[in-house]
Design an enzyme around this catalytic site. Structure first.
Site, PDB file in Angstrom:
ATOM      1  N   ASP A 194       6.614  -0.003   2.247  1.00 28.66           N
ATOM      2  CA  ASP A 194       7.352   0.128   3.505  1.00 28.66           C
ATOM      3  C   ASP A 194       6.373   0.486   4.620  1.00 28.66           C
ATOM      4  OD1 ASP A 194       9.245   0.536   5.479  1.00 28.66           O
ATOM      5  OD2 ASP A 194       9.815   2.520   4.741  1.00 28.66           O
ATOM      6  N   HIS A 218      17.385   1.884   2.013  1.00 30.12           N
ATOM      7  CA  HIS A 218      17.612   2.974   1.075  1.00 30.12           C
ATOM      8  C   HIS A 218      18.722   2.650   0.087  1.00 30.12           C
ATOM      9  CE1 HIS A 218      15.582   5.830   4.151  1.00 30.12           C
ATOM     10  NE2 HIS A 218      14.710   5.295   3.310  1.00 30.12           N
ATOM     11  N   ASP A 275      -4.198   5.943   1.653  1.00 26.29           N
ATOM     12  CA  ASP A 275      -3.709   4.735   2.294  1.00 26.29           C
ATOM     13  C   ASP A 275      -2.873   3.946   1.298  1.00 26.29           C
ATOM     14  OD1 ASP A 275      -4.610   1.553   2.665  1.00 26.29           O
ATOM     15  OD2 ASP A 275      -3.929   2.544   4.486  1.00 26.29           O
ATOM     16  N   GLY A 276      -1.663   3.593   1.715  1.00 23.59           N
ATOM     17  CA  GLY A 276      -0.751   2.936   0.795  1.00 23.59           C
ATOM     18  C   GLY A 276      -1.233   1.590   0.313  1.00 23.59           C
ATOM     19  N   GLU A 291       0.926   9.121   1.298  1.00 22.80           N
ATOM     20  CA  GLU A 291       1.093   9.267   2.745  1.00 22.80           C
ATOM     21  C   GLU A 291      -0.263   9.671   3.336  1.00 22.80           C
ATOM     22  OE1 GLU A 291       1.958   9.082   6.359  1.00 22.80           O
ATOM     23  OE2 GLU A 291       3.546   8.539   4.947  1.00 22.80           O
ATOM     24  N   SER A 341      12.957   7.803   1.698  1.00 26.20           N
ATOM     25  CA  SER A 341      12.928   7.246   0.343  1.00 26.20           C
ATOM     26  C   SER A 341      12.400   8.230  -0.702  1.00 26.20           C
ATOM     27  CB  SER A 341      12.121   5.946   0.322  1.00 26.20           C
ATOM     28  OG  SER A 341      10.849   6.111   0.915  1.00 26.20           O
ATOM     29  N   HIS A 390       4.137   4.144   1.280  1.00 29.26           N
ATOM     30  CA  HIS A 390       4.131   4.673   2.655  1.00 29.26           C
ATOM     31  C   HIS A 390       5.305   5.645   2.759  1.00 29.26           C
ATOM     32  CE1 HIS A 390       1.920   0.868   2.913  1.00 29.26           C
ATOM     33  NE2 HIS A 390       1.352   1.324   4.006  1.00 29.26           N
TER      34      HIS A 390
END
Length: 280
Positions: free
Chosen positions: A163, A18, A141-142, A117, A99, A41
């Site tokens: 991430d 972060h 889906d990321g 997400e 984040s 994500h």
């Protein structure tokens, strides 16, 4: 390895990740032109450190728990700590920002935030937390979002934060392939990805693969709190950045060294912030 956000919120890896994200955002804000930040994500946005998942592991106590009361820190670390403290106005640490919350509080009005997400519970929580005008939140889906949402239509400039939960054995290979493919699709985009460090060989192979792909302005930032040779636990946190903004390595070197001084648990625990000529 399963790295679900809620179990590990506020741990040393979150502090490293972060702080690096905030440094990236600050670097992008040096120019007036707007930019897009895509968080592939995103997670739930905010985390209760006294809640069941975070309390079960207690990892935050060796992360933000060691930093929260610090009064002397480099400017990047102060910015990070000030955001956490703003969520805990009574001075007692309980709420930790993910984040998305950090980004939403830092971006300018002309910048745009895109959050992805897939898990329904985390997505529902994210929508309750992040209500910044202009922010787009996708149940998506990321990994798929990297192809579907890039390059962004809103602006030529942008940052991508990847991430993933690292639930699959081949996640590092998948990450390397995704970074190479995303750079090819969007050459000017700044790409940042987090990875866990348990032991060195898989990480060194991952970084060599990125170098062999010819990805430009590669920055490697790693923070270990244990020696990264045991292979049995999360010993360190890594961030890799492609198209690293000017002087970001200098800014991160001071702040990451400060984190290491406060968070390491063994004398053998290394840290580094290096550009391609010294990365493995």
């Amino acid at each position: 390895m399963n790295y679900r956000h809620a179990f590990h919120a506020g741990n040393f890896a979150d502090a490293h990740k972060h702080l690096t994200l905030l440094a990236l955002i600050d670097a992008m804000k040096r120019k007036d032109a707007p930019f897009v930040l895509l968080d592939t994500h995103a997670g739930a946005g905010l985390y209760d450190l006294f809640g069941g998942e975070a309390r079960r592991t207690g990892e935050w106590q060796d992360g933000i728990g060691r930093l929260f009361a610090e009064t002397r820190a480099p400017s990047l670390a102060r910015a990070y700590l000030n955001q956490v403290r703003a969520l805990n106005p009574d001075g007692r640490l309980r709420i930790y920002p993910g984040s998305p919350a950090l980004a939403a509080a830092t971006l300018r009005a002309q910048d745009r935030l895109i959050l992805c997400e897939l898990e329904p519970g985390a997505l529902s929580a994210l929508k309750q937390v992040i209500k910044t005008p202009g922010t787009a939140i996708h149940r998506r889906d990321g990994w798929e979002a990297l192809g579907a949402l890039l390059p962004p239509r809103e602006a030529k400039r942008g940052v991508v934060l990847i991430d993933p939960p690292f639930e699959a054995a081949n996640e590092l290979d998948r990450l390397a392939d995704a970074l190479a493919a995303t750079h090819k699709r969007w050459p000017q985009g700044v790409l940042a990805a987090w990875y866990p460090i348990k032991d060195r060989p898989p990480i060194d192979r991952f970084l060599r693969k990125l170098q062999q792909a010819g990805l430009p302005d590669l920055l490697v930032s790693e923070l270990c709190i244990h020696s990264p040779i045991t292979g049995v636990r999360l010993n360190g946190s890594g961030m890799v950045i492609i198209n690293t903004p000017w002087k970001l390595d200098e800014d991160l070197r001071e702040a990451t060294g400060w984190l290491h001084d406060h968070l390491r648990q063994t004398a053998e625990a290394p840290w580094r912030v290096e550009m391609p000529d010294t990365a493995p």
